[in-house]
Design a protein around this motif. Sequence first.
Motif, short mmCIF file in Angstrom:
data_model
loop_
_atom_site.label_atom_id
_atom_site.label_comp_id
_atom_site.label_asym_id
_atom_site.label_seq_id
_atom_site.Cartn_x
_atom_site.Cartn_y
_atom_site.Cartn_z
N LEU A 154 79.29 34.88 -15.96
CA LEU A 154 79.71 36.15 -16.80
C LEU A 154 78.34 36.51 -17.37
CD1 LEU A 154 83.21 37.66 -16.58
CD2 LEU A 154 81.93 37.05 -14.90
N GLY A 155 77.22 37.02 -16.74
CA GLY A 155 76.13 37.14 -17.31
C GLY A 155 75.99 39.13 -18.63
N TYR A 156 76.14 39.34 -19.40
CA TYR A 156 76.13 40.55 -20.04
C TYR A 156 74.64 40.79 -20.94
CZ TYR A 156 80.97 40.22 -19.73
OH TYR A 156 82.68 39.97 -19.19
N ASP A 157 74.01 41.79 -20.61
CA ASP A 157 73.02 42.24 -21.09
C ASP A 157 72.77 42.35 -22.50
OD1 ASP A 157 74.28 44.55 -21.95
OD2 ASP A 157 72.62 45.36 -19.81
N ARG A 158 71.92 42.69 -23.25
CA ARG A 158 71.70 42.71 -24.57
C ARG A 158 72.53 44.06 -25.10
NH1 ARG A 158 68.17 38.85 -27.49
NH2 ARG A 158 66.67 37.75 -25.22
N ASP A 159 72.88 44.23 -23.93
CA ASP A 159 74.13 46.08 -24.92
C ASP A 159 75.52 45.99 -24.44
OD1 ASP A 159 72.01 48.06 -25.70
OD2 ASP A 159 70.96 48.37 -23.59
N GLY A 160 75.52 44.67 -23.92
CA GLY A 160 77.04 44.10 -23.43
C GLY A 160 77.11 44.52 -22.47
N ARG A 161 76.58 45.05 -21.16
CA ARG A 161 77.19 45.40 -20.27
C ARG A 161 77.10 44.10 -19.24
NH1 ARG A 161 74.36 50.54 -17.11
NH2 ARG A 161 72.58 49.24 -17.77
N LEU A 162 77.81 44.06 -18.25
CA LEU A 162 77.90 43.45 -17.28
C LEU A 162 77.19 43.09 -16.28
CD1 LEU A 162 79.28 40.72 -15.93
CD2 LEU A 162 80.92 42.38 -14.76
N SER A 163 75.76 42.45 -15.94
CA SER A 163 74.68 42.70 -14.90
C SER A 163 74.57 41.64 -14.02
CB SER A 163 73.51 42.68 -15.83
OG SER A 163 73.70 43.29 -17.31
N ALA A 164 75.39 40.46 -14.25
CA ALA A 164 75.56 39.64 -12.97
C ALA A 164 77.01 39.00 -12.64
CB ALA A 164 74.19 39.06 -13.12
#
Length: 145
Positions: free
Chosen positions: A74-84
Motif C-alpha cells: 500500500l502506497g501512501y502520499d505525504r499526507d497519509g492518504r492511500l494513493s496506490a
Amino acid sequence: MNRFVVALTSITALAVLSACAALASGPEANAKLDTMPPPAPYAQVSRLLPLPEFIPGLGTIFVAPDTLPAGPFLGYDRDGRLSATIYMTPLKDLEGGISFDDLAVGNSNVVSVDIYYNAGHPGVEAPHAHVVLFHDEGAKGRLAE
C-alpha cells in the motif's frame, strides 16, 4: 525479450482482474486502509528493510509480510492518504508458471496502472515487475514528490 513481454502481459491481466474483484466487493471493504497507518498485519516497509521512508513513485509503503513477494503493498502520499496499490511479481515465478491470483486491492477506485521492470531491491531481491494501481487522478503526482 519475449519472456519479458509474456510476463508483463500476464501481469497486466492480473492487475485488471484484481481491480475488477475489488470493485465487486465494494468500497466499504477497504475503507480502513484509506489513511496511514493501515491496521495489522500491515507493517511499514522502511522499518523492516533498509529503504527510505518515502520512495518517489511509490510513497510510504506498507505490506502484510505473509503476502510477500507479490503484495499488495500500500502506497501512501505525504499526507497519509492511500494513493496506490503496488504488486511486485518476480519474473522467475511468472516464467515458471506461478500465478498470483485474487490479490487484494487497497482501494476499489483505480484510475490508471503503470507496469515497469525492477532489477531487485531489499525485500524483493529478484528481478520483478512493479504493477502500480493509482487510486485517483492526482495520486501519481503526489507520489512523485
